[in-house]
Design a protein around this motif. Structure first.
Motif, PDB file in Angstrom:
ATOM      1  N   GLY A 820      66.350  -5.698  20.016  1.00 15.14           N
ATOM      2  CA  GLY A 820      64.959  -6.070  19.840  1.00 15.14           C
ATOM      3  C   GLY A 820      64.803  -7.252  18.910  1.00 15.14           C
ATOM      4  N   LEU A1308      67.875  -8.045  26.443  1.00 17.74           N
ATOM      5  CA  LEU A1308      67.608  -9.142  25.520  1.00 17.74           C
ATOM      6  C   LEU A1308      66.100  -9.363  25.407  1.00 17.74           C
ATOM      7  CD1 LEU A1308      68.732 -11.519  23.825  1.00 17.74           C
ATOM      8  CD2 LEU A1308      68.536 -12.895  25.894  1.00 17.74           C
ATOM      9  N   MET A1309      65.424  -9.411  26.563  1.00 14.58           N
ATOM     10  CA  MET A1309      63.992  -9.688  26.546  1.00 14.58           C
ATOM     11  C   MET A1309      63.184  -8.395  26.416  1.00 14.58           C
ATOM     12  SD  MET A1309      64.347 -12.843  26.762  1.00 14.58           S
ATOM     13  CE  MET A1309      62.627 -13.167  26.509  1.00 14.58           C
ATOM     14  N   GLU A1310      63.863  -7.275  26.500  1.00 13.78           N
ATOM     15  CA  GLU A1310      63.236  -5.956  26.421  1.00 13.78           C
ATOM     16  C   GLU A1310      62.118  -5.803  27.436  1.00 13.78           C
ATOM     17  OE1 GLU A1310      62.549  -6.266  22.112  1.00 13.78           O
ATOM     18  OE2 GLU A1310      63.556  -4.336  22.015  1.00 13.78           O
ATOM     19  N   ARG A1311      62.404  -6.231  28.617  1.00 11.74           N
ATOM     20  CA  ARG A1311      61.418  -6.016  29.671  1.00 11.74           C
ATOM     21  C   ARG A1311      62.086  -6.064  31.035  1.00 11.74           C
ATOM     22  NH1 ARG A1311      57.421 -10.620  28.457  1.00 11.74           N
ATOM     23  NH2 ARG A1311      58.034  -9.890  26.417  1.00 11.74           N
ATOM     24  N   GLU A1312      61.354  -5.527  31.977  1.00 14.02           N
ATOM     25  CA  GLU A1312      61.806  -5.530  33.361  1.00 14.02           C
ATOM     26  C   GLU A1312      61.486  -6.902  33.948  1.00 14.02           C
ATOM     27  OE1 GLU A1312      62.683  -2.353  34.578  1.00 14.02           O
ATOM     28  OE2 GLU A1312      63.084  -2.905  36.651  1.00 14.02           O
ATOM     29  N   ILE A1313      62.446  -7.490  34.630  1.00 13.52           N
ATOM     30  CA  ILE A1313      62.217  -8.797  35.233  1.00 13.52           C
ATOM     31  C   ILE A1313      62.381  -8.667  36.739  1.00 13.52           C
ATOM     32  CG2 ILE A1313      63.085 -11.167  35.411  1.00 13.52           C
ATOM     33  CD1 ILE A1313      63.941 -10.903  32.473  1.00 13.52           C
TER      34      ILE A1313
ATOM     35  N   MET B   1      56.954  -3.087  30.883  1.00 13.56           N
ATOM     36  CA  MET B   1      56.407  -4.420  31.138  1.00 13.56           C
ATOM     37  C   MET B   1      57.263  -5.142  32.180  1.00 13.56           C
ATOM     38  SD  MET B   1      55.352  -7.312  28.401  1.00 13.56           S
ATOM     39  CE  MET B   1      56.088  -6.327  27.137  1.00 13.56           C
ATOM     40  N   THR B   2      56.681  -5.539  33.224  1.00  6.12           N
ATOM     41  CA  THR B   2      57.440  -6.246  34.255  1.00  6.12           C
ATOM     42  C   THR B   2      56.953  -7.666  34.367  1.00  6.12           C
ATOM     43  OG1 THR B   2      57.694  -4.198  35.469  1.00  6.12           O
ATOM     44  CG2 THR B   2      58.153  -6.206  36.671  1.00  6.12           C
ATOM     45  N   GLU B   3      57.871  -8.522  34.583  1.00  2.34           N
ATOM     46  CA  GLU B   3      57.486  -9.916  34.704  1.00  2.34           C
ATOM     47  C   GLU B   3      58.305 -10.540  35.817  1.00  2.34           C
ATOM     48  OE1 GLU B   3      57.412 -11.763  30.948  1.00  2.34           O
ATOM     49  OE2 GLU B   3      56.913 -13.726  31.776  1.00  2.34           O
ATOM     50  N   ARG B  46      64.707 -16.374  21.616  1.00  2.00           N
ATOM     51  CA  ARG B  46      63.899 -15.661  22.595  1.00  2.00           C
ATOM     52  C   ARG B  46      63.079 -16.608  23.474  1.00  2.00           C
ATOM     53  NH1 ARG B  46      61.279 -10.019  23.063  1.00  2.00           N
ATOM     54  NH2 ARG B  46      63.053  -9.277  21.890  1.00  2.00           N
ATOM     55  N   LEU B  55      60.686 -16.766  32.721  1.00  2.00           N
ATOM     56  CA  LEU B  55      59.572 -15.879  32.382  1.00  2.00           C
ATOM     57  C   LEU B  55      58.372 -16.725  31.954  1.00  2.00           C
ATOM     58  CD1 LEU B  55      61.607 -13.157  30.486  1.00  2.00           C
ATOM     59  CD2 LEU B  55      61.085 -13.337  32.922  1.00  2.00           C
TER      60      LEU B  55
END
Lengths: 1487, 384
Positions: A820, A1308-1313, B1-3, B46, B55
């Motif tokens: 995080g 790394l981005m702590e999210r679903e891509i 969270m999805t992107e 980041r 993103l």
């Protein structure tokens, strides 16, 4: 290979580099009949592996693994080791090179040195130990490591000594002045005292009262002032408590020697004689020992306590000192000569000379010697108020100063010459004058005057100096009429001494006119047999050190006399040399000049009140500073003090050695010079070199090692405390812009070091490894990584840029990004930097001199299809010199290089080698067992836990044990020699070594026995390391008891073992290669090139295997062209018999003699061959996940490659690659090694064809090891997107209209891509071939848990099977790339050709044997035999058909299963016969 | 969270300047060495990785690039030489373009030529107005040989002009600011941030707008000097703009003021601050010598150069007027307007100058987000 037939090829090869790669190449070549020169820059072979502690992934001890190999090489008859050598030039061409090497001098004659190591402790020069990466110290003379090969000392001499060592040569006892002064400079005071004591039993006496001829001679005196050598001697004597010095253990001779007189000569003789082992009795007339030292020298110059201690030490050596015994009175000289084998007379010169003048007999006229004696005896001596002392020597001064201290008001010295001629020491005269004593020069008393019968005055006459006399001084001549009178009440005469040899009268000892004894000055012998003499009794009054020298000389002669040898004079010492003016001038410019230290003294005012010592001695700081003034100490390295030469009984030290040029004629050259590591000082923010607890991984490796600087105790350098938290930082120096390659081994060695450190310190140790991608790509690596994680090694995906130190504690703070992106800082006790592998030192120079090309990082340039060849024909390359790699790959590479060299030199094989000759075997039949037991320390591996001395002592008590001893390393060359010597000396007929595992070392020791003429099977081993010291490391007492048990068992068995003979079997010079993929074909062509027939079996219609689907390589090469050429070679070569659509259905026989059946379409073919190479390859995992099979847009990398190689339109839109499909999961927990590079290769291809296409690579760790890393960078540069996912959150692939949608969680981005994709490419893993199990069963070779073939040893035998004569290569062994497959195939060919080139092989003798009359053919043993070595046969006996079993000895492995199954005791394994095992068990149970 | 990943984002961002993020292995060195990066605002890694991974929303909504003060430690540390510092600069340009609805910022930020052209056009426009003024208002009795420049006659007209020059860019920047607010604070979880958080962090806004203290938290060794210079520059700009806007009368006159009059010393003070601050930037730029980035960095120079020129031309006009060289003063005044007006109209809303609004706002928003997060967490903790 051009025109090999038209010119002569030389049957020899040069291997450059003696590391594990060079050693492998040398062994492979030599075994195959090539003479090998192994050149190494270090003084020993072994390379980096010798410095390692353990090896991954098996955690085997690196040194234990390689030590047998070191020994094998060391004594291989066809390998010449050239240490300290570097290649200078190479001329000629492949097959016939002339190579020039430069060899640095070792300064030790290798042919004489025995490696005993006695020279090392004496060496005074302490230097950094590079083998321990400067974490420890070594001497200037040293062996690189205990198991060094050749085990010869080497002297680190960096430059010539700047002075002539005149001090040493001038000293009557040749004290090693250079040595002890150097020791003082290094703060080693105790050692410095010991060095003095070695040649002089009275260092603290001589440090005070010696006349220091050394200082007069000192070459530094020619520059400014001589070094204060005597004061330094006194300093070290003051630093030790002599009473606490240990007494050496001396072997007694039983001979008795009498010494008459306990003065310096007598005691020095007694000391040396006692050290020789003789029983010495000293007879002293006075009440106390010491002679003139005790009774002549006043206490303010030589405190009594100091003297007592030194005499006390001599007594502790076993010398009996009988005081108050006057020879000639209390005991007769005759009885001495009767009772003692030899006598030394050292009675000194105890009587003062009298003056022949009027009044000399008056009361008040005293004899100086008697005067001093009475004072020193503690008697009350009355002196008057006005005192005159007559004389100018040291005794006169002693008298004067003593008289002053006794309360005389006025003391005057009267001397007949001037000050310049005074024999007394300058400092003494100075002190005398300071104490208020007057000197009247050039005057001589002519008459003593008296009043009332007492002395009242003295009439003197003035003198003038005339012509020089015999002593070289000007003779005083009285001036007539110059008489004058001095009023005195006491006169002390100190004008010379006389000897008293009355007790010798009647013996017939020759004497001089002045009463001194006449002896042979060189030996100390008198004309009377067995009677020797020395000291003042011979020379007349002289100096202490001369008396000591005389005593020592006589002791030496007495030793020779007692041994019955002729008495020889000691060798002449060279005359002390002076520096020439030129030399002195040059040194003046070179060194900082300065005055010598001045001895601190008691204030003059306090001195005359009592007899306290005037000179106070140096402080340590003063002493060390003064010691630094010694010219010899100014240089680094050896100072040529010759201490080693003195200690070397073999006479091996040779300072005349010069560097030499060696010229070799060789047919081929193999380069394996290894690598060096990155110096992290290049990254100052990491603090290496500034913070003591930031170390490199190789340094930590040494710290972990039992033979390392802290004996395997894991401590940090700053305070030697055990660390609680250790951090490892990866990629220090690699994976950067400047060095855009991966060092390939660091992730694993850091993991290993973390695990081993936890093992040493305990599970509470916190180990954090900071990394970016964990590169566990090799065989067994992934499982090792998983194991580390379960054992609590913490992996943090971050690269900390800087380290800070807490100055108070020496701890280190690292800031990093935790999950995080949280900035976190942690404190560590120790930080280990995983430093990059760099090309070896001097690689560019080496490449230039050899004419080979280097790549952009200065590694040797090779190509995928010729991985072992350099750009110059006939020069081959192996190991990390070509690319960073680990041990097994280096070993494979080396074997591959050997294979290429063997092909080149095929016609010259065997032309330059010699046959190994063993001595005839002793016949031990009928002899009762005579057992020798050798217990190994294994450094501290065993001795750190087990009391090896006790085990050896215990072994001595066992029946039939003739000798037992304990040795530092049983496997080292010198112990091998020792074992042989003991076999001969004690007529041993059984040998037991209690050390490590027979698996690694048994063959070594058997060979040792063989070399001593003992059958190799009369050897037994007790594994007290693995089974005692390792598993019971926390219970040393119990481990010791268990070790004794094992030794007792071994002895019990050894009594019953018998000599066995190995059978010889002719070799069929052909090979069977199973699988005609890339590896199989390469192996076949290599063997054919070496002249062997090959049966190549392929189940498919076409040869080529997986390579047929590979269209291009990462570096752009086109493999199909190479494949076609290779297939063509296979088809064309008349020696290669290719069977396609064929299968091997049976394999029988063993090493050298296999018989196999090949099933082909046309029927079965039986072939005979000597070896088998398994090259059955592997397949691609068939994915079931990610919609594969359901959806045409989901394909594998191979499918993609196929599509990219077609001329059809470029791939557009978005391609998503998913890594680790079918690898690194629970079902297949291994890494498939090639997929990352394959994905990058295809991604680059997509981008090359269509720069607008988008490529995503979803990965877990990118494992582009070695030079593959640059392609990874290139892919990123071209915009390929790399997105990491976690194993437990794998990507999802979904259909979305006509397209696909890949969603993945990015930690790394702590999210679903979500990635909308046009094409999904799966990097499907490598899976073992389905037929592997059948082949394994056929060949009786093992598979590992992943169903790949399991080699004999992960590190050192990566292509061999435990079954002899069977080898593995290619994907059958593990996942690997094209180049790596080729390497391993070539390596397999090299290993096979060593067998095939021989006429016959020896079979192991420990095989099953059927006792025919007991066997009733029940056949219980037939089925359980895992090797199918037992057959049931029928035979006729007395007309009936009977059954019994038969053993095929060539197949039997001696496992003993049959023996265990037989109900009749009718089958047994030689060397493990039931009675032998029973004896062992009984011994174990003590019944 | 999805992107959803946009594969074209990286190429798009790269049009705004140097962006070498392909070299980045996400090792984190840059973020660790950065003293300004925090767990709630983690950069440069980041944002860089966000761009690499396409993103777009994350990038557009990110405030982080504004929190960077350009010290460059990240670039010297980066083992891959991926130049995070440059990437942050590029991202600030990209974001400036994202906030602007007119599309002009995007053109200006991407192309130095376009920026020059825009400045030139406005300058010409100003010239045209001046000529027009002279042509139409010629009947006024102005004699340039006298000390009077007729400035007072001009006043009623110039006051409209000046108001327009200040208000037009003000309008654009305000509307862009609103867009920034919506983009960064009214999307996703941020939508729910209560007004109280904003009010509570008002002090942050004030402090950052006025004091720029964040620069002092930078790790760079010359941070104090850097802060002083930047603050002087900003102060000079604000002071001059303010006095010209509110006290135009003081300046639009032929009157000679005594030295103690605010017109004199305030003006001098502003000019000095301006010259010092902008000069320092220029000197530093030339000292730094990073030839590989000249093309990218050159556009960053536009603003300081314009500021220096504005100050110099204004000073010239002032000196000429006080020394009685009326004609020269007149021309200098014209030149001054031709520099200052384009600068205000182009650079304030669309160019580099906009950061004086965006950066304190971003700091404010970021602080608001952090506070909202803090206030949220304890309740979550209790619930769990």
């Amino acid at each position: 290979m051009s025109a090999a037939g038209t010119r002569t090829t030389v049957g020899a090869a040069l291997v450059v580099g003696g590391g594990i790669g060079g050693m492998q190449a040398a062994l492979d070549l030599a075994e195959a009949g090539i003479k090998v020169y192994l050149a190494e820059t270090q003084p020993s072979i072994g390379g980096v592996m010798a410095q390692l502690d353990k090896t991954f992934p098996t955690n085997d001890c690196a040194m234990c693994t390689m030590a047998p190999r070191l020994v094998d090489i060391g004594r291989h008859k066809d390998i010449d080791i050239l240490t300290l050598s570097e290649v200078e030039r190479i001329a000629g061409e492949a097959g016939d090179f002339t190579v020039s090497l430069k060899q640095k001098p070792r300064f030790v004659d290798e042919s004489k040195c025995t490696g005993c190591g006695l020279c090392v402790p004496g060496c005074p020069v302490i230097l950094k130990n590079e083998f321990d990466l400067s974490l420890s110290a070594r001497k200037a003379i040293y062996t690189l490591f205990p198991q060094a090969v050749p085990n010869k000392a080497v002297i680190d001499r960096r430059e010539e000594r700047p002075c002539k060592a005149a001090c040493m040569h001038r000293c009557p006892v040749h004290t090693n002045v250079l040595g002890y002064v150097k020791l003082i400079a290094q703060g080693k005071f105790r050692e410095a005292y010991q060095m003095n004591r070695d040649v002089n039993p009275f260092p603290s006496v001589c440090g005070r009262v010696c006349y220091a001829p050394c200082e007069t001679a000192c070459n530094r005196g020619q520059l400014d002032e001589p070094v204060a050598i005597r004061d330094l001697k006194r300093f070290v004597a003051d630093q030790v408590n002599i009473d606490e010095l240990p007494v050496p253990v001396i072997a007694k001779t039983g001979k008795k020697v009498a010494v008459i007189g306990a003065g310096p000569a007598g005691l020095a003789a007694a000391n040396d004689l006692a050290l020789q082992g003789h029983q010495v009795t000293v007879f002293e007339a006075q009440a106390e020992a010491g002679g003139m030292l005790r009774y002549g020298i006043p206490e303010y110059r030589l405190p009594r306590e100091t003297l007592h201690k030194e005499i006390g030490y001599i007594a502790r050596l076993g010398v009996e000192i009988r005081t108050g015994v006057r020879v000639g009175k209390d005991i007769s000289m005759d009885s001495l000569r009767r009772d003692y084998a030899a006598t030394f007379i050292g009675v000194g010169a105890q009587a003062g000379m009298n003056m022949d003048v009027e009044g000399a007999g008056l009361p008040g006229v005293l004899d100086g010697i008697r005067f001093l004696q009475s004072v020193n005896s503690g008697g009350t001596v009355q002196v008057g108020k006005k005192i005159a002392v007559i004389g100018g020597g040291n005794t006169a001064i002693d008298c004067a100063r003593t008289a002053r201290r006794l309360g005389a008001e006025q003391v005057t010295m009267v001397y007949r010459r001037s000050r310049a001629e005074m024999p007394a020491a300058k400092e003494e005269i100075e002190a005398l004058l300071q104490e208020g004593i007057k000197i009247v020069w050039l005057s001589l008393p002519t008459r003593f005057l008296s009043t009332h019968g007492r002395l009242s005055g003295m009439q003197c006459i003035r003198m003038a100096l005339g012509e020089p006399d015999a002593s070289g001084r000007r003779r005083p001549v009285p001036i007539p009429g110059s008489e004058f009178t001095v009023p005195v009440d006491t006169a002390i005469l100190a004008i010379g001494q006389l000897t008293e040899t009355g007790f010798l009268q009647g013996l017939g000892i020759a004497a001089n006119a002045n009463g001194t004894l006449a002896i042979d000055r060189k030996t100390g012998a008198t004309n009377l047999q067995g009677v020797f003499a020395g000291g003042d009794v011979v020379t007349g009054a002289a100096y202490v050190i001369d008396a000591i020298a005389a005593g020592k000389k006589a002791a030496r002669s007495i030793g020779q006399y007692l041994a019955g040898k002729p008495i020889e004079a000691p060798p002449e010492e060279p005359e002390p040399e002076r520096l020439s003016d030129q030399e002195a001038g040059a040194l003046k410019l070179r060194f900082v000049l300065g005055k010598r230290a001045k001895m601190p003294e008691m204030p003059v005012a306090e001195r005359t009140a009592d007899f306290r010592e005037v000179a106070l001695g140096f402080t340590p700081e003063q002493a060390m500073k003064e010691a630094l003034r010694c010219l010899a100490g100014q240089i680094d390295g050896c100072i040529e003090c010759l201490e080693c030469e003195r200690r070397c009984d073999a006479g091996a030290i040779d300072f005349t050695q010069k560097g030499r040029e060696i010229e070799l004629h060789v047919g081929a050259v193999v380069l394996s010079p290894g690598y060096r590591t990155y110096d992290p000082r290049g990254k100052p923010q990491l603090g290496y070199g500034r913070f003591r607890n930031v170390i490199t991984a190789p340094e930590f490796e040494r710290i972990l090692s039992a033979s390392g600087p802290f004996q395997g105790k894991v401590v940090r350098p700053s305070d030697q405390k055990t660390p609680r938290r250790i951090a490892f930082i990866q990629c220090v120096g690699s994976r950067e812009r400047e060095r855009d390659y991966c060092s390939a081994v660091c992730c694993m060695y850091a993991t290993k070091e973390a695990l081993i450190a936890k093992e040493h310190i305990g599970p509470d140790l916190q180990c954090d490894i900071f990394f970016m991608d964990l590169r566990a790509f090799g065989k067994g690596f992934e499982a090792y990584y998983e194991r580390a994680r379960t054992q609590g090694v913490n992996y943090i995906r971050c690269r900390p840029p800087a380290i800070e130190e807490v100055p108070e504690t020496g701890s280190l703070i690292i800031q990093y990004l935790a999950e995080g992106d949280r900035k976190t800082s942690r404190e560590y006790d120790l930080v280990v930097l995983s430093t990059a592998m760099l090309p070896p030192k001097g690689s560019s120079r080496l490449a230039e001199s050899l004419g080979v090309e280097l790549n952009e990082f200065d590694f040797c340039r090779t190509s995928v299809f010729t991985p072992a060849e350099s750009s110059r024909e006939g020069v081959f390359v192996a190991g990390p010199f070509a690319e960073p790699k680990d041990i097994p790959e280096t070993v494979m590479h080396a074997s591959a290089a050997a294979a290429k060299a063997l092909s080149l030199l095929r016609d010259a094989k065997g032309s330059l080698i010699a046959a190994k000759v063993y001595p005839p075997e002793m016949d031990v039949s009928g002899q009762s067992p005579r057992i020798g037991v050798f217990v190994c320390h294994c450094g501290t591996n065993i001795a750190g836990v087990i009391d090896v001395a006790e085990v050896a002592e215990y072994a001595k008590t066992l029946p039939n044990v003739v000798c037992a001893e304990h040795d530092m390393y049983a496997c080292s060359n010198d112990t091998q020699e020792r074992i042989k010597q003991q076999i001969r000396e004690h007529a041993l007929n059984r040998v037991i070594v209690a050390s490590c595992s027979p698996r690694t070392h048994e063959s070594l020791f058997r060979n040792t026995c063989r070399e001593a003429g003992l059958n190799g099977y009369l050897f037994e081993m007790a594994n007290i390391r693995d089974q005692c010291s390792w598993v019971h490391m926390h219970e040393p007492e119990k481990a010791t008891v268990k070790a004794m048990d094992l030794v007792r068992m071994a002895v019990a068995k050894a009594r019953l073992i018998e000599p066995l003979q190995k059978r010889k079997l002719a070799v069929k010079p052909a090979a069977l290669v199973i699988g005609a993929g890339l590896a199989g074909m390469v192996a076949a062509t290599e063997l054919a090139a070496q002249g062997f027939d090959v049966y190549l079996v392929e189940r498919e219609k076409e040869p080529g295997g997986n390579l047929r689907r590979v269209r291009y390589l990462l570096n752009g090469e086109k493999p199909q062209q190479e494949l076609a050429a290779l297939a063509e070679r296979v088809r064309r070569d008349s020696r290669i018999h290719l069977f396609t659509e064929a299968q091997v259905t049976s394999v029988e026989g063993s090493l050298g003699n296999f018989k196999s059946v090949i099933a082909t379409a046309k029927g079965a073919v039986t072939v005979e061959h000597g070896t088998v190479i398994v090259a059955t390859g592997a397949g691609q995992y068939q994915p079931t996940e990610y919609l594969y099979g359901d959806c045409a847009q989901v394909i594998t990398q191979l499918d993609l490659e196929e599509r990219l190689s077609q001329p059809e339109p470029a791939i557009a839109g978005t391609t998503v690659m998913i890594q680790c499909v079918g690898s690194r999961d629970t079902e297949r927990p291994y890494c498939s090694r090639i997929c990352c590079s394959e994905a990058i290769k295809n991604a680059l291809k997509i981008k090359e064809k269509n720069p607008d296409a988008s490529v995503y690579v979803l990965y877990r760790d990118i494992r582009t090891y070695g030079f593959r890393e640059a392609y990874y960078s290139r892919a990123r540069e071209l915009g390929v997107v790399f997105l990491r996912y976690d194993e437990d959150r794998k990507p999802q692939v979904k259909r979305n209209g006509g397209r696909l949608e890949v969603s993945v969680y990015s930690p790394l981005m702590e999210r679903e891509i979500t990635i909308p994709a046009d094409l999904v490419v799966l990097s499907a893993g490598v899976v073992p071939d389905r037929q592997g199990k059948d082949i394994a069963q056929l060949l009786k070779v093992p598979l590992n848990q992943d169903d790949f073939f399991l080699e004999a040893h992960m590190k050192l035998r990566p292509v061999d099977f435990a079954t002899d004569g069977v080898y593995v290569c290619g994907l059958a062994h593990a996942a690997k790339s094209v180049g790596e497959s080729i390497l391993q195939a070539q390596a397999a060919a090299a290993r096979a050709s060593a067998i095939l080139g021989k006429d016959h092989v020896e079979l192991e003798a420990t095989v099953s044997h059927v006792v025919e009359d007991r066997c009733d053919g029940c056949a219980y043993c037939v089925d359980p035999c895992p090797f199918k070595a037992i057959r049931l046969v029928e035979y006729q006996s007395n007309g009936t058909v009977k059954k019994r079993v038969q053993v095929d000895e060539a197949v039997c492995k001696g496992c003993g299963t049959c023996q265990a199954t037989c109900p009749k005791n009718a089958i047994f394994v030689w060397h493990f016969r039931p009675e032998q095992l029973t004896a062992e068990i009984h011994a174990a149970l003590n019944v | 969270m999805t992107e959803t990943s946009d594969p074209l984002l990286l190429a798009d961002v790269r049009r705004y300047g140097v962006f070498n993020a392909h070299g980045c292995f996400a090792c984190g060195s840059c973020t660790i060495v950065c003293d300004l990066a925090e767990s709630t605002a983690s950069f440069p890694r980041r944002p860089m990785q966000s761009v690499v991974l396409g993103l777009k929303d994350s990038v557009r909504q990110s405030l982080d690039p504004w929190l960077c003060h350009d010290c460059g430690d990240c670039s010297t540390t980066c083992p891959r030489e991926a130049e995070p510092r440059q990437s942050m600069l590029t991202l600030r340009r990209y974001l400036t373009a994202q906030y602007d609805w007119t599309g002009l910022a995007s053109r200006i930020c991407r192309s130095g030529a376009f920026e020059m052209a825009a400045l030139g056009v406005v300058a010409l426009l100003v010239l045209g107005l001046i000529i027009l003024y002279h042509l139409t208002i010629e009947h006024l009795d102005i004699s340039f040989v006298r000390t009077s420049m007729g400035l007072e006659h001009m006043f009623p007209r110039i006051v409209y002009f000046t108001t327009a020059v200040f208000l037009i860019p003000g309008f654009f920047i305000a509307s862009n600011l609103l867009r920034m607010f919506i983009l960064t604070m009214r999307r996703g979880a941020n939508r729910a941030i209560p007004l109280g958080c904003y009010l509570a962090e008002a002090r942050t806004l004030l402090v950052n707008t006025v004091a720029h203290i964040r620069i002092l938290r930078c790790a760079s060794r010359d941070r104090r000097k850097k802060w002083t210079m930047h603050w002087l520059l900003a102060f000079g700009c604000v002071l001059l703009v303010a006095i010209k806007f509110f006290f135009l009368k003081w300046f639009q006159t032929d009157k000679i003021y005594p030295l103690y009059h605010p017109q004199r010393w305030l003006g001098y003070l502003g000019a000095a601050c301006l010259l010092l601050g902008a000069g320092e930037i220029l000197v530093a730029w030339f000292r730094e010598r990073q030839p590989q980035h000249w093309s990218s960095r050159r556009t960053d120079l536009t603003l300081p150069v314009l500021l220096v020129l504005t100050a110099l031309s204004g000073m010239a006009a002032h000196v000429f007027r006080y020394t009685g060289l009326s004609l020269a003063a007149h021309y200098a005044y014209a030149v001054h307007l031709m520099i200052a007006v384009p600068m205000l109209v182009v650079e304030v809303p669309f160019g580099h100058w906009s950061h004086m609004i965006y950066r304190p706002m971003a700091l404010f928003f970021s602080a608001v987000q952090a506070r909202a997060l803090r206030e949220q967490q304890p309740t979550e903790g209790l619930a769990a």
